[in-house]
Design a protein around this motif. Structure first.
Motif, PDB file in Angstrom:
ATOM      1  N   GLY A   8       0.848  -1.175  -0.019  1.00  0.00           N
ATOM      2  CA  GLY A   8      -0.062  -0.133   0.051  1.00  0.00           C
ATOM      3  C   GLY A   8       0.673   1.277  -0.086  1.00  0.00           C
ATOM      4  N   GLY A   9       1.907   1.277  -0.459  1.00  0.00           N
ATOM      5  CA  GLY A   9       2.895   2.210  -0.698  1.00  0.00           C
ATOM      6  C   GLY A   9       3.573   2.504   0.538  1.00  0.00           C
ATOM      7  N   ARG A  10       3.673   2.012   1.472  1.00  0.00           N
ATOM      8  CA  ARG A  10       4.163   2.187   2.797  1.00  0.00           C
ATOM      9  C   ARG A  10       5.209   0.782   3.280  1.00  0.00           C
ATOM     10  NH1 ARG A  10       0.291   5.402   6.828  1.00  0.00           N
ATOM     11  NH2 ARG A  10       1.864   7.058   7.033  1.00  0.00           N
ATOM     12  N   ILE A  11       6.269   1.260   3.917  1.00  0.00           N
ATOM     13  CA  ILE A  11       6.981  -0.021   4.427  1.00  0.00           C
ATOM     14  C   ILE A  11       6.478  -0.714   5.583  1.00  0.00           C
ATOM     15  CG2 ILE A  11       9.334  -0.918   5.540  1.00  0.00           C
ATOM     16  CD1 ILE A  11      10.431   2.072   3.806  1.00  0.00           C
ATOM     17  N   THR A  12       6.168  -1.892   5.399  1.00  0.00           N
ATOM     18  CA  THR A  12       5.594  -2.760   6.389  1.00  0.00           C
ATOM     19  C   THR A  12       6.561  -3.819   7.250  1.00  0.00           C
ATOM     20  OG1 THR A  12       5.147  -4.384   4.805  1.00  0.00           O
ATOM     21  CG2 THR A  12       3.334  -2.826   5.172  1.00  0.00           C
ATOM     22  N   GLY A  13       7.604  -3.811   6.659  1.00  0.00           N
ATOM     23  CA  GLY A  13       8.522  -4.747   7.199  1.00  0.00           C
ATOM     24  C   GLY A  13      10.156  -4.297   7.192  1.00  0.00           C
ATOM     25  N   ILE A  14      10.895  -4.221   8.056  1.00  0.00           N
ATOM     26  CA  ILE A  14      12.310  -4.170   7.860  1.00  0.00           C
ATOM     27  C   ILE A  14      13.063  -5.123   8.471  1.00  0.00           C
ATOM     28  CG2 ILE A  14      14.130  -2.229   8.062  1.00  0.00           C
ATOM     29  CD1 ILE A  14      12.065  -0.120   8.655  1.00  0.00           C
ATOM     30  N   PHE A  15      13.969  -5.696   7.631  1.00  0.00           N
ATOM     31  CA  PHE A  15      14.830  -6.849   8.183  1.00  0.00           C
ATOM     32  C   PHE A  15      16.243  -6.531   7.883  1.00  0.00           C
ATOM     33  CE2 PHE A  15      10.784  -7.738   6.413  1.00  0.00           C
ATOM     34  CZ  PHE A  15      10.118  -8.450   7.463  1.00  0.00           C
TER      35      PHE A  15
END
Length: 132
Positions: free
Chosen positions: A101-108
């Protein structure tokens, strides 16, 4: 999306970073105990944003400059970063992102040196911010 993420981390403004993060974003780090990292997943745009801004501020105080380049991480666009930890150890990491949806949902964030051994080193010409 990654350009907006990099710009937001460089600005140092929490509100700017939160705009690119999903409200329920999750950050997971793995340092294998070699470097400071969150021991548990961090959830929520404010918490993740504050943690990230703190980490990038801290990296700015390291002996060597932060270097970076875009990288494919498990088939998705991510970042490879390098610097030298204040104790003299090389600090190399790869950050993978999930976006919805145009946003960062996960950062690994992978910075365990044992898992980074086969990742090629960055060149001296790789700089922060990365060149796209």
């Amino acid at each position: 999306m990654l350009e907006a993420f990099v710009a937001a981390t460089r600005s140092g403004e929490l509100a700017e970073l939160v705009r690119v993060l999903a409200p329920d974003v999750v950050l997971v780090g793995d340092s294998g105990g070699h470097f400071p990292a969150a021991r548990r997943p961090v959830t929520g745009a404010d918490k993740v944003g504050k943690l990230l801004l703190g980490l990038f501020r801290q990296a700015g105080r390291y002996v060597q400059p932060l270097r970076a380049r875009p990288a494919l991480v498990d088939g998705s666009l991510g970042l490879q970063l390098e610097t030298v930890h204040p104790d003299g150890r090389p600090l190399r990491q790869v950050i993978a992102f999930t976006v919805h949806g145009g946003r960062i949902t996960g950062i690994f964030n992978q910075l365990n040196p044992e898992k980074m051994a086969r990742v090629p080193a960055l060149a001296e010409t790789d700089t922060w911010p990365p060149r796209w």
